[in-house]
Scaffold this active site. Structure first.
Site, short mmCIF file in Angstrom:
data_model
loop_
_atom_site.label_atom_id
_atom_site.label_comp_id
_atom_site.label_asym_id
_atom_site.label_seq_id
_atom_site.Cartn_x
_atom_site.Cartn_y
_atom_site.Cartn_z
N TYR A 68 0.93 -29.42 7.32
CA TYR A 68 0.69 -28.06 7.82
C TYR A 68 1.99 -27.28 8.05
CZ TYR A 68 -4.20 -29.37 8.28
OH TYR A 68 -5.48 -29.78 8.02
N LYS B 103 -1.48 -44.11 7.51
CA LYS B 103 -1.64 -44.67 6.16
C LYS B 103 -0.29 -45.25 5.76
CE LYS B 103 -4.09 -45.19 2.33
NZ LYS B 103 -5.30 -46.02 2.21
N ASP C 201 -8.36 -44.27 6.01
CA ASP C 201 -9.59 -44.35 5.20
C ASP C 201 -10.61 -45.28 5.84
OD1 ASP C 201 -7.68 -46.27 4.63
OD2 ASP C 201 -8.02 -46.30 2.46
N ASP D 263 -7.44 -33.54 11.69
CA ASP D 263 -8.33 -32.44 11.32
C ASP D 263 -9.59 -33.01 10.66
OD1 ASP D 263 -9.32 -29.96 10.67
OD2 ASP D 263 -7.72 -29.39 9.31
N ASP E 178 -13.77 -33.46 12.31
CA ASP E 178 -14.98 -32.89 11.70
C ASP E 178 -15.97 -34.00 11.38
OD1 ASP E 178 -13.65 -30.38 11.70
OD2 ASP E 178 -14.57 -29.80 9.81
MG MG Z 1 -10.71 -28.41 10.83
#
Ligand code: MG
Ligand code: NAI
Length: 381
Positions: free
Chosen positions: A164, A214, A253, A277, A281
């Site tokens: 980001y 990861k 993962d 992020d 969700d």
């Molecule tokens: Mg989001």
């Protein structure tokens, strides 16, 4: 790690007003932020008198004025506000020259380095009993007799770096276009998000942190994140404070896999920006809807509540967006500022409305409007 007073000192707030910057931005952000405002107002005199300051930001603002985050918005937040609430922004999926997401920018400009996202189910089973005939978007989880255990976890997402930082470029090569992005992970940011994770875990009954990474592939960047967070309990000055907190780690993962199979193994999940992020969700699906999951963007001197969901263009303008994530975000913001009683009142009211299952928006299988759900919560506050 102590929470320092906001830019406008908390001490000066006592007994007078609580100045709250309101940035509805786009889409359903504009429909759910009024619900958060109404919930805060419903607390009456148990918090300093709220004073709402409406501030511009968002893609729609960009299309009208050429800027998605006016300098004035940032300066009012920094100089006049005690805290803020953000709705959601409609960032396009293509490159638009001159546009950059205002929420990503605000997190960096205000140094709101921790995105704290509690994901908690209010009795999934009771939700599945609601009388609605509308299709129920979540309850496969609830209707299944082998239903997953209730979810009670917090995703702590690093909020200022990773991919980001948005340093991307594209070049033409003899084989066609080639695009690259820089992924930034620093020891400083990893340490402070790690400290936030341990502090959060210490205050929770299970006292358990899982580091999500990861490092098997990205051994330098994720390796630094993992090592730095792991080292938090042995930092100078910690003096055994986190001895009670258990540490685990999980590759991102398989963390998603285990989140869906056995969500109750998680208590506090700490992750770099992009993984956090995505994970939050995903976790929202386990508790019924993105429209239920709140967050705060927290720094050492400011806090901004923000529902986890986006601007939901598919349902915007219909008065059917679930306002509960925004209302819960207001509660988290108030608790972060020290108004725990007010926060509890809002959260209890939200939980009661969900549990009762009579007045719910369509994402939870109900038929009610945003405004009706909001009124139902307000009645209970
Ligand atoms: Mg989001
Ligand atoms: P989204 O979160 O807006 O929507 C995903 C799905 O969840 C949609 O089907 C939507 O109807 C549903 N949903 C979300 N919030 C809901 C609510 N309160 N009540 C009922 N249903 C709800 O994610 P999507 O579709 O990927 O992104 C749409 C736009 O939002 C994009 O432009 C994206 O850039 C932006 N976005 C902004 C965020 C922010 O402002 N922090 C975060 C995520 C996305």
């Amino acid at each position: 790690m102590a929470f320092r007073p906001p830019f406008r000192s908390m001490a000066t707030t006592a007994g007078r007003s609580l100045k709250i910057g309101m940035l509805p931005a786009d889409g359903i952000g504009r429909e759910v932020l009024p619900a958060a405002r109404a919930a805060i107002l419903a607390l009456g005199s148990s918090i300093p008198k709220p004073e709402f300051i409406d501030l511009a930001a968002g893609f729609e603002h960009f299309t009208r004025t050429g800027t998605a985050l006016p300098d004035e918005t940032v300066s009012v937040l920094q100089q006049e506000c005690d805290c803020a609430m953000f709705g959601a922004v409609s960032s396009p999926s293509r490159k638009v020259t001159g546009y950059s997401s205002p929420i990503v920018a605000l997190r960096k400009k205000m140094d709101l380095y921790a995105n704290i996202r509690p994901v908690t189910s209010v009795s999934l089973h009771q939700l599945s009993d609601c009388n609605s005939t509308a299709p129920i978007s979540m309850p496969q989880v609830a209707a299944d007799p082998t239903a997953k255990p209730d979810v009670d976890l917090v995703v702590i997402r690093e909020n200022t770096e990773c991919l980001y930082v948005k340093q991307e470029n594209q070049v033409n090569t003899e084989h066609g276009k080639e695009a690259r992005a820089t992924r930034l992970i620093t020891e400083r940011a990893s340490r402070r998000i790690g400290e936030m994770a341990f502090k959060t875990a210490l205050a929770r009954p299970r006292k358990h942190v899982t580091i999500i990474h990861k490092s098997n592939v990205l051994s330098i960047t994720d390796g630094l994140f993992r090592e730095t967070v792991r080292a938090v309990p042995s930092l100078p000055g910690v003096n055994g404070k986190y001895d009670e907190v258990a540490i685990a780690e999980q590759l991102v993962d398989s963390a998603v896999y285990r989140l869906f199979r056995e969500p109750n193994i998680y208590d506090v999940m700490v992750a770099p920006n992009l993984y956090g992020d995505i994970l939050s969700d995903a976790a929202a699906a386990l508790v019924g809807s993105l429209g239920l999951v709140p967050s705060i963007n927290a720094g050492d001197s400011f806090v901004m509540g923000e529902p986890v969901h986006g601007s939901a263009p598919d349902i915007a303008g219909q008065d059917i967006a679930n306002p509960l994530a925004a209302i819960r975000s207001a509660a988290l913001m108030l608790r972060h500022l020290g108004y725990g009683d007010g926060a509890n009142r809002i959260e209890k009211a939200v939980d009661a409305v969900i549990r009762e299952g009579k007045v719910l928006t369509p994402d939870l299988g109900g038929k009610s409007k945003t405004s009706e759900v909001t009124n139902e919560v307000i009645k209970r506050i």
